[in-house]
Design an enzyme around this catalytic site. Sequence first.
Site, PDB file in Angstrom:
ATOM      1  N   ASP A 342      33.809 -42.933  26.564  1.00 13.21           N
ATOM      2  CA  ASP A 342      34.720 -43.645  25.684  1.00 13.21           C
ATOM      3  C   ASP A 342      35.865 -44.263  26.485  1.00 13.21           C
ATOM      4  OD1 ASP A 342      35.640 -44.160  22.885  1.00 13.21           O
ATOM      5  OD2 ASP A 342      37.334 -42.930  23.515  1.00 13.21           O
ATOM      6  N   GLU A 371      32.127 -47.669  28.007  1.00 18.11           N
ATOM      7  CA  GLU A 371      32.612 -48.609  27.010  1.00 18.11           C
ATOM      8  C   GLU A 371      33.760 -49.436  27.596  1.00 18.11           C
ATOM      9  OE1 GLU A 371      34.598 -48.489  22.533  1.00 18.11           O
ATOM     10  OE2 GLU A 371      35.285 -47.107  24.099  1.00 18.11           O
TER      11      GLU A 371
END
Length: 628
Positions: A342, A371
């Site tokens: 993330d 990400e």
Amino acid sequence: MKNIFILMFISVFLISCGNDSKVIKSEKNVQLFDLIERVEPPNWWVEMKTKNLQILVYGNSISDLIPKIDNSNVMLNSYEKVKNENYLFLNISILDNAKPDEIEIDFYRNSVLVDMRIFNLLEREQNASKVEGFNNSDVMYLITPDRFANGNPSNDDVKEMYERPNRENNRGLHGGDIQGIINHLDYIKDLGFTTIWLNPILENNMKKSSYHGYSITDYYKVDPRFGTNDLFKELSHSAKEMDIKLVMDMIPNHCGSEHWFFKDPPMDDWFNNQSEFKNTSHRRETIQDIHASEIDKKEHADGWFVKTMPDINQKNDKMSTYLIQNTLWWIEYAGLSGIRVDTYPYSDKDFMTDWTYAVMNEYPIFNIVGEEWSDNPAVISYWQKDKINHDGYVSYLPTLMDFPLQISFAEALLDDFNWGKGFVKPYKTLASDFLYPNSNNLLIFPDNHDMARFYTQVNNDIDLFKMGIIYYSTMRGIPQFYYGTEILMNSDENPGDHGLIRTDFPGGWPGDKINAFNGNGLTNKELETQMFFKQVLNWRKSNEVIHNGNLIQFAPKNGIYSFFRILENKMVWVIFNRNTSSKTLNTSRFDELIKNNEFANDVLNKKRISISETISINGKSALILEIE
């Protein structure tokens, strides 16, 4: 009574009068005063490349304790005190040819044994270092655990946790869990998926919105509302038995503000801006920008994501080591096949180099996807392994989420037909693939847990929706679809509402009137879409030309766009018609590839068609043609 006091005095005297090497101990494996609350990592494995470990020990006023280890498999090299007296850091080495064992760590105060912990040294599972990561042959099914299926209602409300369940609140806890996923692995496999990516499953003991998992409060514990560590391991093993890989969502950038080591940090720089909340600027471009000021770089990298997510200081060596060891621990413990990271560019970039290197060095054919939410391939490609960067930055991250392709293709489906619009956008995005060291190792997707549902993106147009599913199933890269996409789940009511985007999967809860697992209550359109997914993904599953074939695209003309996937003597031709009316395509333009081939297999319509002169394609539709 007098005799009792005499016996107690003698016992204390015998314990305290000995020297360091001769201390009278209570029976082994008994916790004496229970001073130690945490030992992290709680265990390790023999025959791993990572043999030098940092053991974080936490308890009440333990900094004056003297740790000792007397074991032929492990050496205690040193131990360190820090500013906070509730911590000790042990530096140990697992010796060559070490055997599985229970390692006793004794803790002394003034030569008196006051506590003891067992650190288990375990045997690795066979071929653990050769675990195969997700790759081009896979299709990934993304699940938000709280919203998929409630397999164990007894863990919905855990009294030790702050938040109570409330299924009426779309940002509340709904009760989905790991057991619910285990119960429906057959459904996932039957659809044609080969990999599951779970949104975070570690403890999130936050006071509200704890369902999403991105505010971790314990890095070594599965959230009890989802299950247990053992159950997570069972999910991984059960999935493997069905040829399904498991990807774990990890967040090295921040934790939750209720994390025990945020409330009681070991030192003053355990977090960035530890004494005062400062929000990140979100200016991720400062990382690549050759003109960026130092203050802009710092305000992005060291700011907190939100007020409840304090920013971890990965420049602190002890914190850096803690995070790396935690990642390796979960891969080994659960037998993971991948990690999704993330907010990748919010972490310290030098730490991310160390982190990805440590993982890929321990597990050479593993995979990690990061990400980086940008529409610019130049920004995305900066992070990929083997990229030669302008600033000399070296990364070991194999895979990135392909946001540029997601953004451009979603726009293409809804654009008008003016110059530079429509399929020209994803065509131009793919033309930038030269920026990537490995464009085939990108994660491609129509939506995920942070954006409007794909069916909502295309204004509930089933024809455009199917074109999108075909595109992502046949394009270069690794496809990922969000749970419920296969039954046209939408977020029409409020496209940007994350709680709505992460709606409960119908049939996952007792009493649901609609059950998508068995089809009861689904509309004909939803059932047809489910079967469409099943047809396309199961066809893809064994189709190596789609997995590894070379991609050749032809520039869009008159609302028609096509590309080929080619591997040796096999070829797949994918054609899209965005016009509302059917069109006839003259095939002579594609002679450089189809050459003398006269016929092709129409995969979706299950028939053989002629491609020698023209092809007819219906309005707002796509064809998948196999040519051999």
